[in-house]
Write a protein that holds these residues in place. Sequence first.
Motif, PDB file in Angstrom:
ATOM      1  N   GLY A 176       0.785  -1.232   0.000  1.00 30.89           N
ATOM      2  CA  GLY A 176       0.000   0.000   0.000  1.00 30.89           C
ATOM      3  C   GLY A 176       0.819   1.286   0.000  1.00 30.89           C
ATOM      4  O   GLY A 176       0.603   2.157  -0.857  1.00 30.89           O
ATOM      5  N   PRO A 177       1.770   1.453   0.929  1.00 27.09           N
ATOM      6  CA  PRO A 177       2.550   2.695   0.943  1.00 27.09           C
ATOM      7  C   PRO A 177       3.351   2.927  -0.332  1.00 27.09           C
ATOM      8  O   PRO A 177       3.623   4.073  -0.700  1.00 27.09           O
ATOM      9  N   MET A 178       3.722   1.834  -1.022  1.00 32.61           N
ATOM     10  CA  MET A 178       4.504   1.982  -2.245  1.00 32.61           C
ATOM     11  C   MET A 178       3.675   2.582  -3.371  1.00 32.61           C
ATOM     12  O   MET A 178       4.222   3.260  -4.251  1.00 32.61           O
ATOM     13  N   THR A 179       2.370   2.343  -3.370  1.00 30.35           N
ATOM     14  CA  THR A 179       1.541   2.787  -4.490  1.00 30.35           C
ATOM     15  C   THR A 179       1.578   4.301  -4.640  1.00 30.35           C
ATOM     16  O   THR A 179       1.818   4.824  -5.741  1.00 30.35           O
ATOM     17  N   ILE A 180       1.363   5.035  -3.549  1.00 30.28           N
ATOM     18  CA  ILE A 180       1.378   6.495  -3.648  1.00 30.28           C
ATOM     19  C   ILE A 180       2.791   7.010  -3.889  1.00 30.28           C
ATOM     20  O   ILE A 180       2.998   7.976  -4.629  1.00 30.28           O
ATOM     21  N   ALA A 181       3.802   6.374  -3.295  1.00 29.64           N
ATOM     22  CA  ALA A 181       5.185   6.793  -3.538  1.00 29.64           C
ATOM     23  C   ALA A 181       5.541   6.644  -5.015  1.00 29.64           C
ATOM     24  O   ALA A 181       6.210   7.512  -5.593  1.00 29.64           O
ATOM     25  N   VAL A 182       5.087   5.564  -5.649  1.00 30.95           N
ATOM     26  CA  VAL A 182       5.365   5.369  -7.079  1.00 30.95           C
ATOM     27  C   VAL A 182       4.583   6.382  -7.911  1.00 30.95           C
ATOM     28  O   VAL A 182       5.074   6.848  -8.952  1.00 30.95           O
ATOM     29  N   LEU A 183       3.384   6.741  -7.477  1.00 30.15           N
ATOM     30  CA  LEU A 183       2.648   7.799  -8.183  1.00 30.15           C
ATOM     31  C   LEU A 183       3.457   9.090  -8.197  1.00 30.15           C
ATOM     32  O   LEU A 183       3.539   9.776  -9.232  1.00 30.15           O
ATOM     33  N   MET A 184       4.076   9.445  -7.071  1.00 28.08           N
ATOM     34  CA  MET A 184       4.926  10.641  -7.029  1.00 28.08           C
ATOM     35  C   MET A 184       6.113  10.485  -7.980  1.00 28.08           C
ATOM     36  O   MET A 184       6.482  11.420  -8.693  1.00 28.08           O
ATOM     37  N   ARG A 185       6.665   9.284  -8.007  1.00 25.51           N
ATOM     38  CA  ARG A 185       7.780   9.009  -8.928  1.00 25.51           C
ATOM     39  C   ARG A 185       7.344   9.181 -10.378  1.00 25.51           C
ATOM     40  O   ARG A 185       8.029   9.794 -11.193  1.00 25.51           O
ATOM     41  N   ASN A 186       6.162   8.650 -10.719  1.00 24.08           N
ATOM     42  CA  ASN A 186       5.668   8.768 -12.090  1.00 24.08           C
ATOM     43  C   ASN A 186       5.420  10.225 -12.472  1.00 24.08           C
ATOM     44  O   ASN A 186       5.683  10.639 -13.607  1.00 24.08           O
ATOM     45  N   ALA A 187       4.909  11.021 -11.529  1.00 24.85           N
ATOM     46  CA  ALA A 187       4.667  12.436 -11.812  1.00 24.85           C
ATOM     47  C   ALA A 187       5.982  13.167 -12.091  1.00 24.85           C
ATOM     48  O   ALA A 187       6.050  14.024 -12.989  1.00 24.85           O
ATOM     49  N   LEU A 188       7.016  12.832 -11.348  1.00 22.21           N
ATOM     50  CA  LEU A 188       8.322  13.460 -11.586  1.00 22.21           C
ATOM     51  C   LEU A 188       8.905  13.026 -12.924  1.00 22.21           C
ATOM     52  O   LEU A 188       9.471  13.849 -13.662  1.00 22.21           O
ATOM     53  N   VAL A 189       8.753  11.752 -13.254  1.00 19.43           N
ATOM     54  CA  VAL A 189       9.212  11.270 -14.565  1.00 19.43           C
ATOM     55  C   VAL A 189       8.457  11.996 -15.682  1.00 19.43           C
ATOM     56  O   VAL A 189       9.057  12.419 -16.688  1.00 19.43           O
ATOM     57  N   ALA A 190       7.151  12.172 -15.523  1.00 15.25           N
ATOM     58  CA  ALA A 190       6.355  12.881 -16.524  1.00 15.25           C
ATOM     59  C   ALA A 190       6.854  14.302 -16.708  1.00 15.25           C
ATOM     60  O   ALA A 190       6.944  14.801 -17.848  1.00 15.25           O
ATOM     61  N   ALA A 191       7.192  14.972 -15.598  1.00 10.87           N
ATOM     62  CA  ALA A 191       7.687  16.348 -15.688  1.00 10.87           C
ATOM     63  C   ALA A 191       8.972  16.410 -16.506  1.00 10.87           C
ATOM     64  O   ALA A 191       9.143  17.303 -17.348  1.00 10.87           O
ATOM     65  N   HIS A 192       9.867  15.470 -16.268  1.00  9.44           N
ATOM     66  CA  HIS A 192      11.117  15.460 -17.039  1.00  9.44           C
ATOM     67  C   HIS A 192      10.849  15.237 -18.521  1.00  9.44           C
ATOM     68  O   HIS A 192      11.433  15.906 -19.383  1.00  9.44           O
ATOM     69  N   ARG A 193       9.986  14.303 -18.828  1.00  4.36           N
ATOM     70  CA  ARG A 193       9.696  14.029 -20.237  1.00  4.36           C
ATOM     71  C   ARG A 193       9.002  15.210 -20.897  1.00  4.36           C
ATOM     72  O   ARG A 193       9.319  15.574 -22.038  1.00  4.36           O
ATOM     73  N   ASN A 194       8.063  15.828 -20.188  1.00  2.75           N
ATOM     74  CA  ASN A 194       7.348  16.968 -20.760  1.00  2.75           C
ATOM     75  C   ASN A 194       8.261  18.169 -20.960  1.00  2.75           C
ATOM     76  O   ASN A 194       8.013  19.007 -21.825  1.00  2.75           O
ATOM     77  N   ALA A 195       9.314  18.258 -20.147  1.00  4.77           N
ATOM     78  CA  ALA A 195      10.283  19.349 -20.281  1.00  4.77           C
ATOM     79  C   ALA A 195      11.477  18.948 -21.159  1.00  4.77           C
ATOM     80  O   ALA A 195      12.435  19.711 -21.272  1.00  4.77           O
ATOM     81  N   SER A 196      11.405  17.770 -21.767  1.00  3.60           N
ATOM     82  CA  SER A 196      12.494  17.250 -22.607  1.00  3.60           C
ATOM     83  C   SER A 196      13.819  17.199 -21.877  1.00  3.60           C
ATOM     84  O   SER A 196      14.892  17.510 -22.422  1.00  3.60           O
ATOM     85  N   LEU A 197      13.739  16.779 -20.593  1.00  7.85           N
ATOM     86  CA  LEU A 197      14.927  16.609 -19.772  1.00  7.85           C
ATOM     87  C   LEU A 197      15.127  15.116 -19.489  1.00  7.85           C
ATOM     88  O   LEU A 197      14.153  14.378 -19.380  1.00  7.85           O
ATOM     89  N   PRO A 198      16.384  14.663 -19.378  1.00 15.63           N
ATOM     90  CA  PRO A 198      16.611  13.242 -19.076  1.00 15.63           C
ATOM     91  C   PRO A 198      16.098  12.876 -17.699  1.00 15.63           C
ATOM     92  O   PRO A 198      16.230  13.649 -16.747  1.00 15.63           O
ATOM     93  N   VAL A 199      15.490  11.705 -17.609  1.00 12.59           N
ATOM     94  CA  VAL A 199      14.996  11.217 -16.318  1.00 12.59           C
ATOM     95  C   VAL A 199      16.185  10.787 -15.471  1.00 12.59           C
ATOM     96  O   VAL A 199      17.028  10.013 -15.923  1.00 12.59           O
ATOM     97  N   PRO A 200      16.306  11.269 -14.237  1.00  7.62           N
ATOM     98  CA  PRO A 200      17.456  10.913 -13.408  1.00  7.62           C
ATOM     99  C   PRO A 200      17.495   9.430 -13.084  1.00  7.62           C
ATOM    100  O   PRO A 200      16.453   8.776 -12.947  1.00  7.62           O
ATOM    101  N   ALA A 201      18.694   8.917 -12.958  1.00  7.33           N
ATOM    102  CA  ALA A 201      18.876   7.517 -12.539  1.00  7.33           C
ATOM    103  C   ALA A 201      18.382   7.361 -11.112  1.00  7.33           C
ATOM    104  O   ALA A 201      18.402   8.305 -10.321  1.00  7.33           O
TER     105      ALA A 201
END
Length: 295
Positions: free
Chosen positions: A268-293
Motif C-alpha cells: 500500500g505505501p509503495m503505491t502512492i510513492a510510485v505515483l509521485m515518482r511517475n509524476a516526476l518522470v512525466a515532468a522530465h519528459r514533458n520538459a524534454s529533460l533526461p529522467v534521473p537515474a
Amino acid sequence: MTAEIIDGKAHAAALRERVAAGVAAFREQAGRVPGLAVVLVGEDAASQVYVRSKGVATEGAGMTSFSHRLPADASEEVLLALVARLNADPAVDGILIQLPLPPQINEARVIAAISPDKDVDGFSAINVGRLAIGEPGFVPCTPLGCVMLLEDRLGDLSGLDAVVIGRSNIVGKPMAMLLLQRNCTVTVAHSRTRNLSAIVRGADIVVAAVGRAGFVRGDWLKSGATVIDVGINRVAAGEGRTRLVGDVAFEEAGQVAGAITPVPGGVGPMTIAVLMRNALVAAHRNASLPVPAGL
C-alpha cells in the motif's frame, strides 16, 4: 513467524526522499515545479480519503497539487472538457482520475482522453501497449511498486519462477509483463485456475492480487518463496470492529516463506510513492529533460 517482513513503509519513505530530491533538481533545471492534477467526481468516502492522501503526498514532495472536484451528477462531457484543459495546461505534468466514476460516465472513454504523456496511472491503452512491447511509458503504480520491493530483496530476478494470482488490468496483467521484462518465467493464475495450490507451490515469487481474504494458504507455498500480498480486504474483528487483511493467510505463510509483505504496511505505501515518482518522470519528459537515474 520465520519469514522476513518486507517493510513497504520504509521502502516508500526512501522513494519519496529520492523524489523530493529529484523535484528540487528539476526546479533548478526547468524553473518550475512538477504539477499533478487529481480529479474526483462525486462524494465517495473512500475516494475522498485517497484523493486527500495523494494531495498531501504531492505537496510533501515539493510538487504542485491541482485538485478538481465535480458533483456526482456531472456529465461525461463536462469531465472530458476538464481533461482536455488539463492536457493543454503546461503546469500539469500528470493527470489522475480517481476511480470508480459514477455510472453515467464511461471510464474507458475518459481514460483514453488523457494524454499518454500525462497518464501517470498507466491505465491508457497506449501506455499498456508501451509496456507490452517494452517501450518507455507509464506503468500502473501498484505493480511497479511490487517489482521495486522484489528487486530490493532478491536483486536480479532472471530465471526465477513467478506466479501472479489475479488478472486485472491494474495489477495482475501489468505485473506479469514487468516480471517477463526481468526474465522471470511467469504464470498468470486466478481464482478459477485448476490445481492452483500445486502451481503456486513451484514458484520462487508469488504475487497475490485476487481480492479474497486469506485466499493463499501457507501450505501452498514453496519453502523460502518471496510473497507479495497486494490484497486489501476488510474483515470482522469482533465486537463490531474490523481489520485489514491481505489475500495471503499471513501467519501460515510466514512459517514457510522466505519473505512476505504485511497488510497493511506492505504494498500500500509503495503505491502512492510510485505515483509521485511517475509524476516526476512525466515532468522530465514533458520538459524534454533526461529522467534521473534511481527513479
